[in-house]
Design an enzyme around this catalytic site. Structure first.
Site, PDB file in Angstrom:
ATOM      1  N   LYS A   1      -3.687  11.227  -0.547  1.00 37.34           N
ATOM      2  CA  LYS A   1      -3.090   9.637  -1.233  1.00 37.34           C
ATOM      3  C   LYS A   1      -2.377   9.702  -2.244  1.00 37.34           C
ATOM      4  CE  LYS A   1      -5.358   5.248  -0.492  1.00 37.34           C
ATOM      5  NZ  LYS A   1      -6.464   4.429  -0.121  1.00 37.34           N
TER       6      LYS A   1
ATOM      7  N   SER B   1      -1.179   4.781   0.257  1.00 38.18           N
ATOM      8  CA  SER B   1      -1.423   4.861   1.842  1.00 38.18           C
ATOM      9  C   SER B   1      -0.186   5.501   2.582  1.00 38.18           C
ATOM     10  CB  SER B   1      -2.245   3.762   2.463  1.00 38.18           C
ATOM     11  OG  SER B   1      -3.452   3.545   1.625  1.00 38.18           O
TER      12      SER B   1
ATOM     13  N   LEU C   1      -9.526   9.357   0.432  1.00 37.90           N
ATOM     14  CA  LEU C   1      -9.816   8.171  -0.111  1.00 37.90           C
ATOM     15  C   LEU C   1      -9.837   6.759   0.489  1.00 37.90           C
ATOM     16  CD1 LEU C   1      -8.134   8.881  -3.711  1.00 37.90           C
ATOM     17  CD2 LEU C   1     -10.627   8.811  -3.144  1.00 37.90           C
TER      18      LEU C   1
ATOM     19  N   HIS D   1     -21.838 -16.219  33.304  1.00 44.14           N
ATOM     20  CA  HIS D   1     -23.175 -16.533  32.791  1.00 44.14           C
ATOM     21  C   HIS D   1     -23.096 -17.473  31.537  1.00 44.14           C
ATOM     22  CE1 HIS D   1     -23.600 -13.397  35.900  1.00 44.14           C
ATOM     23  NE2 HIS D   1     -24.833 -13.504  35.905  1.00 44.14           N
TER      24      HIS D   1
ATOM     25  N   ARG E   1     -23.252 -18.972  36.596  1.00 43.29           N
ATOM     26  CA  ARG E   1     -23.714 -18.058  37.357  1.00 43.29           C
ATOM     27  C   ARG E   1     -24.409 -18.946  38.679  1.00 43.29           C
ATOM     28  NH1 ARG E   1     -29.416 -15.133  35.550  1.00 43.29           N
ATOM     29  NH2 ARG E   1     -29.609 -13.876  37.340  1.00 43.29           N
TER      30      ARG E   1
ATOM     31  N   GLU F   1     -17.308  -3.930  24.928  1.00 42.74           N
ATOM     32  CA  GLU F   1     -16.610  -5.053  25.138  1.00 42.74           C
ATOM     33  C   GLU F   1     -15.196  -4.935  24.154  1.00 42.74           C
ATOM     34  OE1 GLU F   1     -20.564  -5.871  26.701  1.00 42.74           O
ATOM     35  OE2 GLU F   1     -19.888  -5.067  24.785  1.00 42.74           O
TER      36      GLU F   1
ATOM     37  N   HIS G   1       0.916  -1.321  -0.023  1.00 41.95           N
ATOM     38  CA  HIS G   1       0.047   0.155   0.100  1.00 41.95           C
ATOM     39  C   HIS G   1       0.830   1.211  -0.079  1.00 41.95           C
ATOM     40  CE1 HIS G   1      -2.632  -3.111   1.349  1.00 41.95           C
ATOM     41  NE2 HIS G   1      -3.763  -2.312   1.148  1.00 41.95           N
TER      42      HIS G   1
ATOM     43  N   ASP H   1     -32.868 -15.436  32.125  1.00 36.77           N
ATOM     44  CA  ASP H   1     -32.720 -14.334  31.433  1.00 36.77           C
ATOM     45  C   ASP H   1     -32.836 -14.587  29.909  1.00 36.77           C
ATOM     46  OD1 ASP H   1     -32.344 -12.446  33.441  1.00 36.77           O
ATOM     47  OD2 ASP H   1     -29.891 -12.838  33.358  1.00 36.77           O
TER      48      ASP H   1
ATOM     49  N   ASN I   1      -6.843  11.351   4.115  1.00 35.80           N
ATOM     50  CA  ASN I   1      -6.626  11.484   2.856  1.00 35.80           C
ATOM     51  C   ASN I   1      -7.787  11.231   1.733  1.00 35.80           C
ATOM     52  OD1 ASN I   1      -6.809   8.716   2.323  1.00 35.80           O
ATOM     53  ND2 ASN I   1      -4.842   8.339   2.717  1.00 35.80           N
TER      54      ASN I   1
END
Length: 615
Positions: free
Chosen positions: A239, A31, A179, A405, A463, A356, A28, A413, A177
């Protein structure tokens, strides 16, 4: 370096990016070319780093979040004298340290594996947390991002967390950049659109021309002097900058330039500038943390204790014995029991809230700085962070993940809260260790053992309360199992783990009353699996029955089957697992409906034995 020299250095980084990609036949370069000034000014004037001592505690930390721009990173390493011209030309070749996307397994100066976009900044937050709250050496964390990856939600989890923690030692540099891979990004060159978003999260924002080395230098200085909040530098770039055939043109992403020699000439030719990277200030070395005597909690046989409770107590004890242990949680610490650690060691506890991906990323960042993280949330919610776990494996990050759990046994639940895919997910991770204890003493011992393991390790907790089966003196080596009952006349082996162990024992009692002797194995180590014990049981009994509170695919049953894939005969094997979509019901009702309770095991055992002896 003065402005002219910095501009020349940027051109060198461009040329070397073009040449390395051309030698590889892939990469690349465009980039990389857009961020050349951003990297040049950072390397020559602001990144305090001793390349001969990558673990120096005073070193700043650099994360290339846009990992596909690795040619730029490797060109910078060459300019700093860390790698040679010869090695640069091995880019993307078999056996080279210079992979298509950088990883710390190969290079000591890489903090974390990148390439799955949207992960560099979240991991950078973890590294910055270590620096600000634990190491306190005054170093900085610099993260170079691409504008395309700002579409990832994980970036904004990181942005909010960094601002909430007032991480003024963190600077995000966004190479805007315009793109992406297939065309323009969502906001193009609208720097203000990005600035509004970061500012809303509480960041100090700076907008600059990313090809003006003086503007870049001033922006870095402003970031270094900003207190109380992280800084984002939004740099407008082009770019493929500097080569007319590719500059700001669509369709050039991820391709070497068609005529590298002509492009090199257009950029002013090959250069061999060497940079004197600013050295880090004197800082205390991260001394080896003394390990005190570990007093794990002890539970009496027969007591009813949830394994999640044992986890919390054992983790708090481990934190008292080891000063390098840290804990993280996703705002469910009262359920996972991470709160036990938080109360005893608040300075080493990190609340990541319901994010998370950031939870796992922060763990990876902390592990990169030598800490031993334990990160917990519901097993079901870790699936949201699977890509971060996958990348943690690529990094070789030593993180301990805990999913509570788990399974339909959690009860009322309902299925959205039930971890029924986690064992499969974690078993599939390269180099992972997967543990599923059935009682409190087993859990406590495994929590202590995990701290000394390598790569990604996973502990599944439950649990509900369960009777303690093992004495506090019992040992549980990783890769082992426990044979809970056996005789010379066993006709069937039942293999279980976690909540199904007690169901297997009840079924064995029922079958024994009918004259069918049953061997019961507690396979607490799901990966690596105890092949020797399983093969011996198969030879002695001829039949195996696995039972698990998990979907059929990829869990305990598949782990057992793996023990027989070496070419020898496969025993008669039946697998009981959760094959339906659970609803809301009591834990006992859930196990019965799923067909994994003692009665279901006994029925399957009878059929298996009868079928096995039919002439």
């Amino acid at each position: 370096m003065n402005s002219r020299q910095l501009t020349e250095l940027a051109q060198q980084l461009r040329v070397d990016s073009v040449r390395a990609s051309d030698a590889a036949g892939s990469g690349h370069p465009t980039s990389s070319m857009s961020a050349a000034e951003l990297m040049a000014v950072l390397l020559a004037g602001h990144l305090r780093y001793d390349f001969e001592r990558p673990q120096h505690p005073g070193n700043d930390r650099f994360v290339l979040s846009k990992g596909h721009a690795s040619p730029l990173l490797y060109a910078a390493y060459k300019a700093a004298g860390a790698i040679s011209e010869t090695e640069l030309m091995t880019f993307r070749k078999l056996g080279s340290r210079l992979e298509g996307h950088p990883t710390p397994r190969r290079l000591p100066w890489v903090e974390t594996a990148t390439g799955s976009l949207g992960q560099g900044l979240p991991v950078g937050v973890g590294i910055a947390l270590a620096g600000k709250r634990l190491d306190r050496t005054g170093n900085r964390v610099w993260v170079l991002c691409g504008d395309s990856e700002l579409a990832e939600g994980s970036v904004w989890e990181a942005a909010e967390h960094a601002a909430y923690e007032h991480l003024d030692n963190l600077t995000a540099i966004v190479d805007v950049n315009r793109l992406g891979q297939r065309g323009p990004t969502r906001h193009g060159h609208d720097l203000d659109a990005y600035a509004r978003r970061f500012a809303a999260f509480g960041w100090h924002t700076i907008e600059i021309d990313g090809h003006d080395v003086d503007a870049v230098d001033r922006a870095y200085g402003e970031a270094e002097s900003t207190k109380g909040q992280p800084t984002v530098i939004l740099a407008r770039t082009l770019k493929g900058k500097g080569v007319a055939a590719v500059q700001d043109r669509e369709g050039m992403h991820g391709k070497p330039l068609k005529d590298a020699e002509e492009a090199t000439a257009e950029l002013g030719g090959v250069r061999d500038l060497q940079v004197e990277v600013p050295q880090p200030p004197a800082a205390r070395m991260l001394h080896a943390v003394r390990t005190g005597h570990l007093e794990l909690p002890r539970f009496a046989v027969g007591d009813e204790v949830a394994t999640r409770d044992a986890y919390g107590q054992a983790l708090a004890a481990l934190g008292s014995a080891r000063g390098d242990v840290v804990a993280l949680d996703g705002e469910v610490g009262d359920s996972t029991r991470s709160e036990f650690f938080a109360k005893e060691h608040p300075d080493r506890y990190f609340e990541c809230y319901i994010a998370e991906q950031q939870l796992v990323a922060a763990s990876v960042g902390l592990a990169a700085r030598g800490w031993v993280p334990y990160a917990a949330t519901f097993a079901a919610f870790l699936t949201r962070a699977h890509d971060f776990i996958r990348m943690a494996s690529i990094s070789g990050a030593g993180v301990n993940l805990v999913g509570s759990h788990a399974g339909c046994a959690i009860g009322q639940d309902g299925p959205s809260q039930m971890g029924l895919e986690d064992l499969a997910m974690m078993r599939s991770v390269h180099g992972s260790t997967v543990l599923y204890p059935c009682d409190a003493n087993q859990t406590a011992k495994l929590v202590g053992t995990m701290a000394g393991l390598e790569d990604v390790r996973y502990l599944r907790t439950s649990r509900g309360e369960a009777p303690v089966l093992y004495s506090p003196t019992e040992e549980f080596p990783v890769g082992g199992s426990k044979v809970l009952r056996a005789s010379d006349t066993d006709r069937l082996t039942v293999v279980a783990a976690g909540v199904t162990v007690r169901e297997a024992l009840k079924a064995a009692d029922a079958l024994d009353a009918e004259g069918i002797q049953v061997r019961v194995i507690d396979l607490y180590s799901v990966k690596p699996v105890d092949r020797r014990t399983l093969r011996e049981a198969a030879e002695r009994t001829g039949c195996l029955l696995t039972v698990e509170d998990h979907h059929e695919e990829g869990g305990l049953g598949d782990a057992v089957l793996d023990a027989f894939l070496d070419g020898r005969p496969v025993p008669r094997l039946v697998r009981l697992a959760v094959r339906t979509m659970p609803g809301s019901a009591s834990p006992a009702e859930q196990l019965r409906e799923a067909g994994i309770d003692a009665e279901a095991i006994a029925v399957a055992g009878r059929l298996l034995v009868e079928h096995a002896i039919v002439p």
